[in-house]
Design an enzyme around this catalytic site. Sequence first.
Site, PDB file in Angstrom:
ATOM      1  N   HIS A 163       3.565   9.183  -1.436  1.00  0.00           N
ATOM      2  CA  HIS A 163       3.649   7.697  -1.141  1.00  0.00           C
ATOM      3  C   HIS A 163       4.627   7.103  -2.632  1.00  0.00           C
ATOM      4  CE1 HIS A 163       0.390   7.893  -4.407  1.00  0.00           C
ATOM      5  NE2 HIS A 163       0.746   6.853  -4.677  1.00  0.00           N
TER       6      HIS A 163
ATOM      7  N   HIS B 203       2.891  -0.740  -6.850  1.00  0.00           N
ATOM      8  CA  HIS B 203       2.867   0.708  -7.058  1.00  0.00           C
ATOM      9  C   HIS B 203       2.420   1.625  -5.994  1.00  0.00           C
ATOM     10  CE1 HIS B 203      -1.233   0.212  -7.992  1.00  0.00           C
ATOM     11  NE2 HIS B 203      -1.676   1.651  -8.124  1.00  0.00           N
ATOM     12  N   ASP B 204       1.377   1.280  -5.460  1.00  0.00           N
ATOM     13  CA  ASP B 204       0.990   2.112  -4.110  1.00  0.00           C
ATOM     14  C   ASP B 204       1.386   1.552  -2.801  1.00  0.00           C
ATOM     15  OD1 ASP B 204      -0.234   4.169  -5.227  1.00  0.00           O
ATOM     16  OD2 ASP B 204      -2.455   3.386  -5.336  1.00  0.00           O
TER      17      ASP B 204
ATOM     18  N   ASP C  28      -3.254   1.743 -14.316  1.00  0.00           N
ATOM     19  CA  ASP C  28      -3.836   2.359 -13.013  1.00  0.00           C
ATOM     20  C   ASP C  28      -5.014   3.199 -13.340  1.00  0.00           C
ATOM     21  OD1 ASP C  28      -4.124   2.690  -9.966  1.00  0.00           O
ATOM     22  OD2 ASP C  28      -2.578   4.354 -10.210  1.00  0.00           O
TER      23      ASP C  28
ATOM     24  N   HIS D 271       5.092   6.324 -10.867  1.00  0.00           N
ATOM     25  CA  HIS D 271       3.937   6.039 -11.554  1.00  0.00           C
ATOM     26  C   HIS D 271       3.029   7.112 -11.256  1.00  0.00           C
ATOM     27  CE1 HIS D 271       2.619   5.105  -7.264  1.00  0.00           C
ATOM     28  NE2 HIS D 271       1.466   5.260  -7.622  1.00  0.00           N
ATOM     29  N   HIS D 272       3.247   8.404 -10.722  1.00  0.00           N
ATOM     30  CA  HIS D 272       2.292   9.420 -10.838  1.00  0.00           C
ATOM     31  C   HIS D 272       3.094  10.590 -11.556  1.00  0.00           C
ATOM     32  CE1 HIS D 272      -0.968   8.368  -8.540  1.00  0.00           C
ATOM     33  NE2 HIS D 272      -0.116   7.740  -7.650  1.00  0.00           N
TER      34      HIS D 272
ATOM     35  N   LYS E  86       1.665   3.896   0.242  1.00  0.00           N
ATOM     36  CA  LYS E  86       0.504   4.316   1.083  1.00  0.00           C
ATOM     37  C   LYS E  86       0.584   3.821   2.693  1.00  0.00           C
ATOM     38  CE  LYS E  86      -2.778   5.381  -2.695  1.00  0.00           C
ATOM     39  NZ  LYS E  86      -4.016   4.946  -3.463  1.00  0.00           N
TER      40      LYS E  86
HETATM   41 FE   LIG Z   1      -0.263   5.958  -6.328  1.00  0.00          FE
END
Ligand SMILES: [Fe+2]
Length: 252
Positions: free
Chosen positions: A133, A104-105, A186, A157-158, A108
């Site tokens: 991101h 998911h990240d 998360d 996811h955000h 970044k």
């Molecule tokens: Fe994230």
Amino acid sequence: MTGLDQTRDKVAGLSAGASDFVTKPFDRAELLARVASALRTKDAVDQLEDVQGVLVALAAAIEAKDPLTKDHCARLAGHALDLARLAGVDAATVPSVGYGAFLHDIGKIGISEAILRKPGPLDDREWAEMRRHPAIGARIVEPLRAGTLIAPIVRGHHERWDGTGYPDGLASETIPIGARIVSIVDAYDAMTHDRPYRAGLAVSVAQAELLRVKGSQFDPHLVDLFLDHLAELADERIAMPMDLARGLRLVG
Ligand SMILES: [Fe+2]
């Protein structure tokens, strides 16, 4: 290849790891077709393993760049798979939710380390960069074989249940279910583990926080499922020493 032709013989052979079961006397054309089919299956499995290797390498790259995410991805994937099954996500799609959680990240990678590692709060310009991101991550995973399933999870996811999240401001069920799942697990994992600016919160405090923001930040039904699941896991942990004690009494 065997002279045995009972169903139980076939079941025993397949259970022992055979790819197929050919009974004598065999037909040459059928045998060749079955071998060709087994080779195609082997190729498909090899390709899947390649993709998994790439996924693990990508996740390791995130962890190297952002030490806060150490082991976070693997824990998240476990919780996300559990919650996906509990939420009734169809069995073929469940693994993509696990990969979505794992990656998911990944976006970044495209964010400057000065921002990722900044100990204090971010200013407006830094937040604007940080918020890129999910979209960067979605572009990274799109070319993967399961990219059409995983990319929306990474991108979403955000997002928030009430529509105030980013990058697309999606609300309620327009947010892909995998993304709704990942956002909950998360947040829970981030709250219950240490950060440079604070120690991890107690499990009970993190659970109370999920309850407080269900319906605004998170899908309320999924939060309920997740909290029930955590309670069951805790019960299992308590039950285990009792079983052990019982076993010891039996032995003694
Ligand atoms: Fe994230």
